[in-house]
Design an enzyme around this catalytic site. Structure first.
Site, PDB file in Angstrom:
ATOM      1  N   CYS A 239       0.916  -1.314   0.008  1.00 33.90           N
ATOM      2  CA  CYS A 239      -0.164  -0.057  -0.095  1.00 33.90           C
ATOM      3  C   CYS A 239       0.776   1.102  -0.029  1.00 33.90           C
ATOM      4  O   CYS A 239       1.795   1.300   0.779  1.00 33.90           O
ATOM      5  CB  CYS A 239      -0.829  -0.039   1.301  1.00 33.90           C
ATOM      6  SG  CYS A 239      -1.876   1.442   1.334  1.00 33.90           S
TER       7      CYS A 239
ATOM      8  N   CYS B  66      -0.450   5.880   7.013  1.00 30.95           N
ATOM      9  CA  CYS B  66      -1.715   5.473   7.711  1.00 30.95           C
ATOM     10  C   CYS B  66      -1.770   4.597   8.836  1.00 30.95           C
ATOM     11  O   CYS B  66      -0.650   3.677   8.569  1.00 30.95           O
ATOM     12  CB  CYS B  66      -2.618   4.843   6.503  1.00 30.95           C
ATOM     13  SG  CYS B  66      -4.069   4.142   7.177  1.00 30.95           S
TER      14      CYS B  66
ATOM     15  N   TYR C 139     -23.953 -11.517  24.195  1.00 30.22           N
ATOM     16  CA  TYR C 139     -23.531 -10.296  23.402  1.00 30.22           C
ATOM     17  C   TYR C 139     -23.681 -10.716  21.893  1.00 30.22           C
ATOM     18  O   TYR C 139     -22.910 -10.868  21.052  1.00 30.22           O
ATOM     19  CB  TYR C 139     -21.945 -10.137  23.385  1.00 30.22           C
ATOM     20  CG  TYR C 139     -21.371  -9.776  24.844  1.00 30.22           C
ATOM     21  CD1 TYR C 139     -21.617  -8.265  25.372  1.00 30.22           C
ATOM     22  CD2 TYR C 139     -20.890 -10.886  25.648  1.00 30.22           C
ATOM     23  CE1 TYR C 139     -21.139  -8.238  26.839  1.00 30.22           C
ATOM     24  CE2 TYR C 139     -20.641 -10.505  27.006  1.00 30.22           C
ATOM     25  CZ  TYR C 139     -20.701  -9.141  27.373  1.00 30.22           C
ATOM     26  OH  TYR C 139     -20.195  -8.673  28.742  1.00 30.22           O
TER      27      TYR C 139
ATOM     28  N   CYS D  80     -11.805 -10.655  20.241  1.00 33.88           N
ATOM     29  CA  CYS D  80     -10.894 -10.119  19.143  1.00 33.88           C
ATOM     30  C   CYS D  80      -9.844  -9.547  20.088  1.00 33.88           C
ATOM     31  O   CYS D  80      -8.855  -8.573  19.381  1.00 33.88           O
ATOM     32  CB  CYS D  80     -11.756  -9.025  18.514  1.00 33.88           C
ATOM     33  SG  CYS D  80     -12.484  -7.783  19.504  1.00 33.88           S
TER      34      CYS D  80
END
Length: 484
Positions: free
Chosen positions: A93, A99, A343, A439
């Site tokens: 990229c 970024c 959840y 996560c």
């Protein structure tokens, strides 16, 4: 594999001792990089003190200049690579050096998967107290690009000649900064998102809609969210703004439809989300349908799922199928079990298990997601699943008081992990198996430690690379009740 990398793999965080070495700003040191931070910065040690060096990779031996010192760590600037890691590659990229979204692009994909497995092992052992945890190899992607079905762009003001060219910056934050990098093409997002972002730039340029300034709290347009349903081709565009009206909506619709011409995707929903708060969530609670439907439909694992503006839905549909198949394997349902899906979001996990269970009960604190979950059950003809709105730590004890017996509990909390009260309620429910989807390996390990203190044992973990080229990894863990 480089000798330094092998040494890194054998490093145990528990063996690292607190340091007392004092360094001064401007000093240069030779450092062996042995780890990576979540933002992709290399981590080495000088007499035990952690030094964070952007641009360095595990296996590198470098010269670094100290730029900042704290009590327990330091930051450095890479000045020279003395010997290079075998996993170092040129980022694909053009924004990778600026970024803050893809911190691992300078590492081969093989190296990323190896690193993420090590992260999970380290957290489970150091934070979770699991001795020699069984962690399977990370499930990776064949093509780890253009995988995200959702993107949230931040809109920022620009001035000078560039304002006439593109009207605003539309992109992501610069590394360790609030400055927004204008990204014309992101290799993690779909081409759909790239094209819609350009259409929004043209819309801003034409209408001169005021852009929000987070420093002053003035302006209107704050974010642009694009949700792309890979399974159906439907697209939702959400404009997050401080006002309930925006100018020239038809102009924006025409621009988006023109941008999507030639692709197998189409604009199904245009939403205005109102958020006047200077701090807090990036989206408000009030969503207004400007055009099309208030929801879009996606198809996943031969099921249809309705998605609303605020509801949670996994961002990598290819890996989501692998993740949910592992959840199903760990749940080991025979058709007689009551499954609690905590959840639950829009109900995706529980609904994919419903045909193998006697009953599925989901709990979720986001009301729109519960509406979606119940709708999704109806859409797919599932009659043995029900969904409850509320905080799981409050609603679960009520269910137990009503005599509900939980055989299997699915936990899929946000990054912050589970409320301790909920973990206590789960343990009190006494399911034979807990399947935990996370996560964040650190909060996962913390919660596993709590559950092990309440009668459960860690069995194994399966990491799944839901977020290639970033410092994040999804993980599915199986825990079983310790029998007397």
């Amino acid at each position: 594999m480089a000798e330094a990398w092998m040494k890194y793999l054998k490093t145990d965080d528990r063996e690292r001792k607190e340091q007392t070495h004092m360094m001064n700003k401007g000093e240069k040191y030779e450092i062996e990089i042995t780890d990576l931070g979540n933002n992709g910065e290399g981590i080495g040690r000088i007499d035990g003190m952690a030094v964070f060096v952007p641009g360095a990779l595990p296996g590198d031996r470098i010269m670094a200049e100290i730029t900042e010192t704290k009590k327990s760590f330091a930051k450095g600037k890479l000045t020279e690579i003395l010997s290079q890691s075998s996993f170092r590659v040129e980022p694909s990229c053009i924004y990778a050096d600026r970024c803050g979204g893809c911190g691992l692009q300078g590492m081969t994909y093989e190296g990323q998967l190896t690193l993420k497995k090590k992260w999970v092992i380290d957290r489970l052992a150091r934070i979770g107290g699991v001795e020699d945890p069984k962690v399977l190899d990370v499930i990776g992607m064949e093509e780890p690009w253009r995988y995200r079905n959702k993107v949230r762009y931040t809109v920022s003001r620009i001035s000078g000649p560039e304002k006439k060219l593109r009207g605003c910056n539309l992109g992501f934050s610069r590394k360790m900064s609030h400055e927004i990098i204008d990204c014309e093409s992101c290799m993690l997002q779909t081409e759909v998102a790239d094209r819609i972002a350009q259409a929004v730039r043209e819309y801003v340029k034409a209408t001169k809609i005021p852009i929000y300034d987070e420093k002053t709290g003035t302006g209107v347009l704050r974010h642009v969210v694009v949700k792309t349903a890979f399974g159906t081709g439907e697209v939702m565009v959400i404009l997050v703004a401080t006002e309930r009206r925006i100018p020239a909506v038809e102009l924006l619709i025409d621009g988006i439809e023109d941008a999507l011409e030639g692709l197998d995707f189409y604009l199904e929903s245009l939403i205005l989300n109102v958020n006047k708060q200077r701090k807090g969530p990036e989206m408000g609670k009030d969503s207004i349908t400007l055009a099309g439907k208030p929801t879009i439909m996606d198809r996943l694992m031969d099921m249809d799922f309705e998605i609303s503006p605020l509801s949670f839905y996994q961002v990598n549909p290819i890996q989501t199928e692998k993740l949910y198949k592992k959840v199903s394997e760990y749940a080991a349902l025979s058709g007689t079990e009551t499954v609690l899906d905590l959840y639950c979001g829009v109900g995706t996990i529980g609904l994919t298990l419903a045909d193998k269970a006697k009953r599925v009960i989901g709990i979720e604190s986001v009301k729109s997601a519960i509406i979606d979950a119940n709708r999704n059950a109806t859409i797919n003809g599932i009659v043995n699943a029900e969904y409850i709105h509320g905080k799981a730590e409050e609603e679960l004890p009520k269910l137990l008081g009503q005599g509900v017996q939980a055989d299997v509990v699915i936990l899929d909390p946000p990054r912050a992990g589970c409320d301790p009260a909920l973990l206590g309620a789960v343990a009190a429910a006494g399911p034979s198996r807990i399947v935990y989807v996370s996560c964040d390996p650190a909060t996962l390990a913390r919660d596993i430690k709590i559950l092990t203190q309440q009668g459960y044992r860690f069995v194994e973990a399966q990491p799944v690379d839901m977020f290639p080229h970033t410092g994040h990894v999804e993980c599915v863990v199986l825990m079983s009740r310790v029998k007397d």
